[in-house]
Design a protein around this motif. Sequence first.
Motif, PDB file in Angstrom:
ATOM      1  N   VAL A   1       0.845  -1.198   0.000  1.00 51.18           N
ATOM      2  CA  VAL A   1       0.000   0.000   0.000  1.00 51.18           C
ATOM      3  C   VAL A   1       0.881   1.249   0.000  1.00 51.18           C
ATOM      4  N   ALA A   2       1.911   1.268   0.853  1.00 46.04           N
ATOM      5  CA  ALA A   2       2.814   2.429   0.940  1.00 46.04           C
ATOM      6  C   ALA A   2       3.509   2.671  -0.395  1.00 46.04           C
ATOM      7  N   ARG A   3       3.943   1.609  -1.057  1.00 48.16           N
ATOM      8  CA  ARG A   3       4.605   1.747  -2.374  1.00 48.16           C
ATOM      9  C   ARG A   3       3.650   2.359  -3.394  1.00 48.16           C
ATOM     10  N   LYS A   4       2.421   1.865  -3.400  1.00 49.07           N
ATOM     11  CA  LYS A   4       1.443   2.365  -4.375  1.00 49.07           C
ATOM     12  C   LYS A   4       1.113   3.835  -4.128  1.00 49.07           C
ATOM     13  N   VAL A   5       0.970   4.204  -2.863  1.00 44.21           N
ATOM     14  CA  VAL A   5       0.689   5.601  -2.521  1.00 44.21           C
ATOM     15  C   VAL A   5       1.875   6.478  -2.905  1.00 44.21           C
ATOM     16  N   ASN A   6       3.084   6.054  -2.541  1.00 42.10           N
ATOM     17  CA  ASN A   6       4.285   6.825  -2.885  1.00 42.10           C
ATOM     18  C   ASN A   6       4.434   6.980  -4.389  1.00 42.10           C
ATOM     19  N   ASP A   7       4.134   5.923  -5.110  1.00 43.76           N
ATOM     20  CA  ASP A   7       4.205   5.952  -6.568  1.00 43.76           C
ATOM     21  C   ASP A   7       3.270   7.023  -7.131  1.00 43.76           C
ATOM     22  N   THR A   8       2.053   7.056  -6.623  1.00 43.84           N
ATOM     23  CA  THR A   8       1.063   8.041  -7.077  1.00 43.84           C
ATOM     24  C   THR A   8       1.529   9.458  -6.757  1.00 43.84           C
ATOM     25  N   VAL A   9       2.043   9.662  -5.542  1.00 42.54           N
ATOM     26  CA  VAL A   9       2.478  10.995  -5.111  1.00 42.54           C
ATOM     27  C   VAL A   9       3.702  11.439  -5.913  1.00 42.54           C
ATOM     28  N   GLU A  10       4.716  10.579  -6.008  1.00 41.61           N
ATOM     29  CA  GLU A  10       5.956  10.955  -6.692  1.00 41.61           C
ATOM     30  C   GLU A  10       5.753  11.207  -8.181  1.00 41.61           C
ATOM     31  N   ASN A  11       4.925  10.378  -8.822  1.00 37.73           N
ATOM     32  CA  ASN A  11       4.710  10.518 -10.258  1.00 37.73           C
ATOM     33  C   ASN A  11       3.552  11.448 -10.595  1.00 37.73           C
ATOM     34  N   LYS A  12       2.897  11.955  -9.559  1.00 38.13           N
ATOM     35  CA  LYS A  12       1.744  12.849  -9.737  1.00 38.13           C
ATOM     36  C   LYS A  12       0.735  12.299 -10.750  1.00 38.13           C
ATOM     37  N   THR A  13       0.475  10.983 -10.642  1.00 34.90           N
ATOM     38  CA  THR A  13      -0.503  10.381 -11.538  1.00 34.90           C
ATOM     39  C   THR A  13      -1.910  10.727 -11.064  1.00 34.90           C
ATOM     40  N   ASP A  14      -2.893  10.495 -11.928  1.00 35.32           N
ATOM     41  CA  ASP A  14      -4.265  10.825 -11.552  1.00 35.32           C
ATOM     42  C   ASP A  14      -5.014   9.611 -11.012  1.00 35.32           C
ATOM     43  N   SER A  15      -4.280   8.507 -10.767  1.00 34.08           N
ATOM     44  CA  SER A  15      -4.904   7.273 -10.312  1.00 34.08           C
ATOM     45  C   SER A  15      -4.258   6.739  -9.047  1.00 34.08           C
ATOM     46  N   LEU A  16      -5.087   6.122  -8.220  1.00 34.21           N
ATOM     47  CA  LEU A  16      -4.606   5.427  -7.031  1.00 34.21           C
ATOM     48  C   LEU A  16      -5.234   4.044  -7.066  1.00 34.21           C
ATOM     49  N   ASP A  17      -4.393   3.025  -7.184  1.00 37.67           N
ATOM     50  CA  ASP A  17      -4.877   1.658  -7.271  1.00 37.67           C
ATOM     51  C   ASP A  17      -4.496   0.895  -6.012  1.00 37.67           C
ATOM     52  N   LEU A  18      -5.474   0.706  -5.147  1.00 39.75           N
ATOM     53  CA  LEU A  18      -5.264  -0.064  -3.924  1.00 39.75           C
ATOM     54  C   LEU A  18      -6.146  -1.321  -3.944  1.00 39.75           C
ATOM     55  N   ALA A  19      -6.350  -1.862  -5.142  1.00 43.47           N
ATOM     56  CA  ALA A  19      -7.123  -3.095  -5.272  1.00 43.47           C
ATOM     57  C   ALA A  19      -6.320  -4.256  -4.708  1.00 43.47           C
ATOM     58  N   ASN A  20      -7.031  -5.237  -4.190  1.00 45.58           N
ATOM     59  CA  ASN A  20      -6.414  -6.479  -3.700  1.00 45.58           C
ATOM     60  C   ASN A  20      -5.368  -6.255  -2.620  1.00 45.58           C
ATOM     61  N   CYS A  21      -5.609  -5.319  -1.722  1.00 46.45           N
ATOM     62  CA  CYS A  21      -4.647  -5.018  -0.651  1.00 46.45           C
ATOM     63  C   CYS A  21      -5.123  -5.469   0.731  1.00 46.45           C
ATOM     64  N   LYS A  22      -6.214  -6.227   0.791  1.00 55.77           N
ATOM     65  CA  LYS A  22      -6.750  -6.736   2.059  1.00 55.77           C
ATOM     66  C   LYS A  22      -7.121  -5.623   3.048  1.00 55.77           C
ATOM     67  N   LEU A  23      -7.501  -4.468   2.523  1.00 55.24           N
ATOM     68  CA  LEU A  23      -7.866  -3.341   3.387  1.00 55.24           C
ATOM     69  C   LEU A  23      -9.231  -3.571   4.025  1.00 55.24           C
ATOM     70  N   ILE A  24      -9.317  -3.318   5.338  1.00 59.89           N
ATOM     71  CA  ILE A  24     -10.624  -3.380   6.004  1.00 59.89           C
ATOM     72  C   ILE A  24     -11.188  -1.973   6.191  1.00 59.89           C
ATOM     73  N   ALA A  25     -10.333  -0.971   5.989  1.00 61.82           N
ATOM     74  CA  ALA A  25     -10.728   0.440   6.027  1.00 61.82           C
ATOM     75  C   ALA A  25      -9.704   1.205   5.199  1.00 61.82           C
ATOM     76  N   PHE A  26     -10.097   2.391   4.741  1.00 57.22           N
ATOM     77  CA  PHE A  26      -9.147   3.218   3.999  1.00 57.22           C
ATOM     78  C   PHE A  26      -8.149   3.770   5.017  1.00 57.22           C
ATOM     79  N   PRO A  27      -6.843   3.492   4.849  1.00 60.13           N
ATOM     80  CA  PRO A  27      -5.842   3.905   5.842  1.00 60.13           C
ATOM     81  C   PRO A  27      -5.792   5.424   6.038  1.00 60.13           C
ATOM     82  N   VAL A  28      -5.978   5.856   7.277  1.00 65.57           N
ATOM     83  CA  VAL A  28      -6.021   7.276   7.616  1.00 65.57           C
ATOM     84  C   VAL A  28      -4.716   7.973   7.231  1.00 65.57           C
ATOM     85  N   GLY A  29      -3.594   7.295   7.361  1.00 68.52           N
ATOM     86  CA  GLY A  29      -2.301   7.889   7.022  1.00 68.52           C
ATOM     87  C   GLY A  29      -2.188   8.315   5.571  1.00 68.52           C
TER      88      GLY A  29
END
Length: 183
Positions: free
Chosen positions: A12-40
């Motif tokens: 999850v941290a890698r995907k978020v960092n990737d989105t932030v660093e590359n300033k992409t318009d997408s955030l893909d957190l599919a298949n991450c076993k999330l039970i809630a959207f991480p507040v951080g």
Amino acid sequence: MQRRMGEAVARVARKVNDTVENKTDSLDLANCKLIAFPVGIYKAMRSVTEGIHHISLANNELKSLTSRFVTTFSQLRELNLAGNYLHRLPEEVTSLLHLQAINLSRNRFRRFPEPLTAVTTLETINLEENEITEVPVEKLATMASLRSLNLRANPVGPEVRLLVRPLVPFDLLLSPEEPTPKA
């Protein structure tokens, strides 16, 4: 088990960092076993939230979506929440003024999520494989942008089938009717 959880958090941290660093318009957190959207993530993405137009949280274990999520990512055009445990949406969904497509298939909705009928920009709603029995046909008929509503594999009543055809200007996808058993 802790190792697997650690790997999931790191992914999850890698995907978020990737989105932030590359300033992409997408955030893909599919298949991450999330039970809630991480507040951080709100803090980590603060500088780019306005530029996020597509989010996928598909195939996680989300039971709810918070109003904070909706208000933080207010520029969303596409939201994929397929394959979770959602049964309702926050009222704030009505503030997503750019949302064009929402995928809520394979969740636990028993009723049509009515806040969606107030999102005037919605073109596609996918509610396939839920437990929806009633649909606010009259409200849906007033949605000028709606092009496709997928209600396949939902136990919608026969009255929905009768009402819908003449009323709605969009494609309505329903499962074929079960043949009536002969006595």
